[in-house]
Design an enzyme around this catalytic site. Structure first.
Site, mmCIF file in Angstrom:
data_model
loop_
_atom_site.group_PDB
_atom_site.id
_atom_site.type_symbol
_atom_site.label_atom_id
_atom_site.label_comp_id
_atom_site.label_asym_id
_atom_site.label_seq_id
_atom_site.Cartn_x
_atom_site.Cartn_y
_atom_site.Cartn_z
ATOM 1 N N ASN A 193 0.876 -1.170 0.000
ATOM 2 C CA ASN A 193 0.000 0.000 0.000
ATOM 3 C C ASN A 193 0.913 1.220 0.000
ATOM 4 O O ASN A 193 1.458 1.592 1.040
ATOM 5 C CB ASN A 193 -0.884 -0.061 1.256
ATOM 6 C CG ASN A 193 -1.879 1.080 1.318
ATOM 7 O OD1 ASN A 193 -1.819 2.011 0.514
ATOM 8 N ND2 ASN A 193 -2.783 1.018 2.270
ATOM 9 N N ARG A 246 -2.502 -2.095 -3.535
ATOM 10 C CA ARG A 246 -3.730 -1.331 -3.332
ATOM 11 C C ARG A 246 -3.658 -0.116 -4.259
ATOM 12 O O ARG A 246 -2.708 0.662 -4.201
ATOM 13 C CB ARG A 246 -3.830 -0.863 -1.886
ATOM 14 C CG ARG A 246 -5.009 0.050 -1.677
ATOM 15 C CD ARG A 246 -5.103 0.505 -0.242
ATOM 16 N NE ARG A 246 -6.305 1.303 -0.088
ATOM 17 C CZ ARG A 246 -6.343 2.462 0.558
ATOM 18 N NH1 ARG A 246 -5.258 2.958 1.118
ATOM 19 N NH2 ARG A 246 -7.471 3.122 0.654
ATOM 20 N N HIS A 278 -12.911 2.680 -0.103
ATOM 21 C CA HIS A 278 -12.943 1.615 0.919
ATOM 22 C C HIS A 278 -13.589 0.346 0.365
ATOM 23 O O HIS A 278 -14.089 -0.490 1.122
ATOM 24 C CB HIS A 278 -13.770 2.015 2.168
ATOM 25 C CG HIS A 278 -13.187 3.102 3.006
ATOM 26 N ND1 HIS A 278 -13.967 4.001 3.686
ATOM 27 C CD2 HIS A 278 -11.904 3.417 3.304
ATOM 28 C CE1 HIS A 278 -13.201 4.845 4.355
ATOM 29 N NE2 HIS A 278 -11.934 4.518 4.136
ATOM 30 N N GLU A 323 -8.309 -5.537 5.083
ATOM 31 C CA GLU A 323 -8.115 -5.153 3.683
ATOM 32 C C GLU A 323 -6.912 -5.860 3.065
ATOM 33 O O GLU A 323 -6.927 -6.220 1.897
ATOM 34 C CB GLU A 323 -7.975 -3.628 3.580
ATOM 35 C CG GLU A 323 -9.305 -2.934 3.857
ATOM 36 C CD GLU A 323 -9.181 -1.430 4.015
ATOM 37 O OE1 GLU A 323 -8.866 -0.986 5.134
ATOM 38 O OE2 GLU A 323 -9.401 -0.711 3.034
#
Ligand code: AMP
Length: 403
Positions: free
Chosen positions: A10, A94, A183, A387
């Site tokens: 990320n 991500r 999200h 996540e």
């Protein structure tokens, strides 16, 4: 040897968060964070999760993302988890904004990179950093499949009636102005995990997911498909958040420009960084706000009440959008930990079949759990989000079968 490990990256503008997972059992092998990239005071915190290894910290200047990933690779190698290992199956990235182009996780090639780049105007803060992370990782392991998992993808099933703003269509289309939502990885994971908690197939259940972290968003999920979500073109729309205003009359912006003499950038900062809970009471941490309320602090109480009022409005709105609701799921930092928020959000909604059992709501834990009274018409649940696991699972599902 079968490759079963996935590295999840990320990448932010000055930070990289990572986790290494083994998809045979979804276990975590290592996790860490590089902060303040490009500054003198960069820091890498690495935690091996095999054999109870202790965290290690490096404080040294880390000039750019390439140096950051190199340092991460070195730390992983010390634990025998190097990125050159044949057990590494893929890297999952991500990516914040996939626009209308990406409706599912996608194996990255040059065309995909070009499309993520084309979307920078709608995600000027996030996509450039995500791209840097992808390019750096590809340079390090050009032979390895790399997958982009988009924050917006889960919301691409929204009907046009929910995705469009009621503004001039040509203007909207010329600038790609529509409601994308964010999200999404969390909403996908939590809505599915909620169905599992109920022992039902996701395609059978309608769930309102309340992702309440420092950023916060709600979604209406019908049979596993998102039909509405509270964030819009950017993450500013919707719920009251830690530092963002969420919904308000857009004319506030004209007023601040014309009467308040503020610039576009000043208003952007005001609404994204100095509003929400922090703007209302000076704190954005729900723990601190609850502590102040317990001491009789009126400003903290008002901030809490405004936060709850908005949340309740979204629960009601999504109830109406879905028509039938099987479960309301609370997740993320506030949703998973703040029992008073959960209690207040559903207080008075007994007429909709919603209630919270005080004892169940007070239980703490990491596992998904029901907090509604036995036999309630609508299940109210706490479902911790994950996540990184979702990104790893989506990445592995895409590349694992080819290995
Ligand atoms: P996230 O963005 O999901 O990491 O959530 C961060 C936010 O969760 C913090 O800003 C706090 O407001 C909230 N939070 C974390 N732990 C607790 C807790 N134990 N009680 C209440 N709120 C919490």
């Amino acid at each position: 040897m079968t490759a079963t490990r996935v590295l999840v990256l990320n990448s932010g503008s000055s930070s990289v968060k990572y986790q290494l997972l083994d998809m045979r059992d979804s276990s975590r092998l290592a996790m860490g964070l590089v902060e303040r990239i490009g500054e003198e005071t960069s820091r890498l915190k690495h935690t091996p999760l095999t054999d109870g290894g202790a965290s290690r910290e490096r404080t040294e200047p880390i000039a750019d993302h390439e140096a950051a990933l190199q340092a991460v690779a070195e730390e992983l190698a010390k634990d025998g988890l190097g990125l050159d290992s044949p057990e590494l199956a893929a890297i999952g990235h991500r990516v914040v904004h996939g626009g209308q182009s990406f409706t599912r996780p996608t194996v990255i090639d040059n065309a995909v990179l070009a499309e993520i780049e084309r979307l920078i105007p709608v995600a000027p803060l996030h996509n450039p950093a995500n791209l840097t992370g992808i390019r750096t990782a590809r340079a390090l392991r050009p032979d390895l499949p790399q997958v982009a998992v988009f924050d917006t993808a889960f919301h691409t099933t929204m009907p046009e009636s929910a995705a469009r703003y009621a503004i001039d269509v040509e203007t909207a289309d010329a600038h790609r102005i529509r409601r994308y939502g964010f999200h999404g990885t969390s909403h996908a994971y939590v809505s599915r995990a909620t169905a599992e908690l109920l022992g039902r197939d996701p395609s059978e259940v309608n769930v309102i997911v309340l992702h309440l972290g420092n950023g916060a968003s709600a979604s209406a999920v019908e049979g596993g498909r998102c039909v509405d979500t509270s964030m819009g073109l950017t993450p500013l729309e919707g719920l009251v958040m830690g530092t963002r205003s969420g919904d308000m009359d857009p004319a506030v912006i004209f007023h601040l420009m014309r009467v308040g003499g503020m610039s576009t950038d000043e208003i952007d900062t005001l609404l994204n960084k100095k509003s929400g809970l922090i703007g209302l009471c000076g704190d954005n941490d729900m723990r601190e706000i609850r502590r102040r309320i317990d001491e009789g602090d009126e400003r903290a109480k008002l901030a809490f009440d405004i936060y709850i009022h908005r949340l309740k409005k979204y629960i009601g709105a999504y109830y109406a959008v879905l028509g039938r609701v099987d479960a309301v799921a609370f997740t993320a930092g506030v949703g998973e930990n703040a029992a008073p928020v959960r209690e207040a959000a559903v207080a008075g909604l007994e007429g909709l079949g919603l209630a919270v059992d005080g004892d169940l709501n007070a239980v703490r834990g990491d596992a998904p759990r029901l907090i509604s009274p036995a036999g309630a018409r609508v299940a109210v649940a706490v479902v911790p989000t994950d996540e990184e696991l979702e990104i790893a699972a989506q990445t592995y599902a895409l590349v694992g079968k080819n290995i």
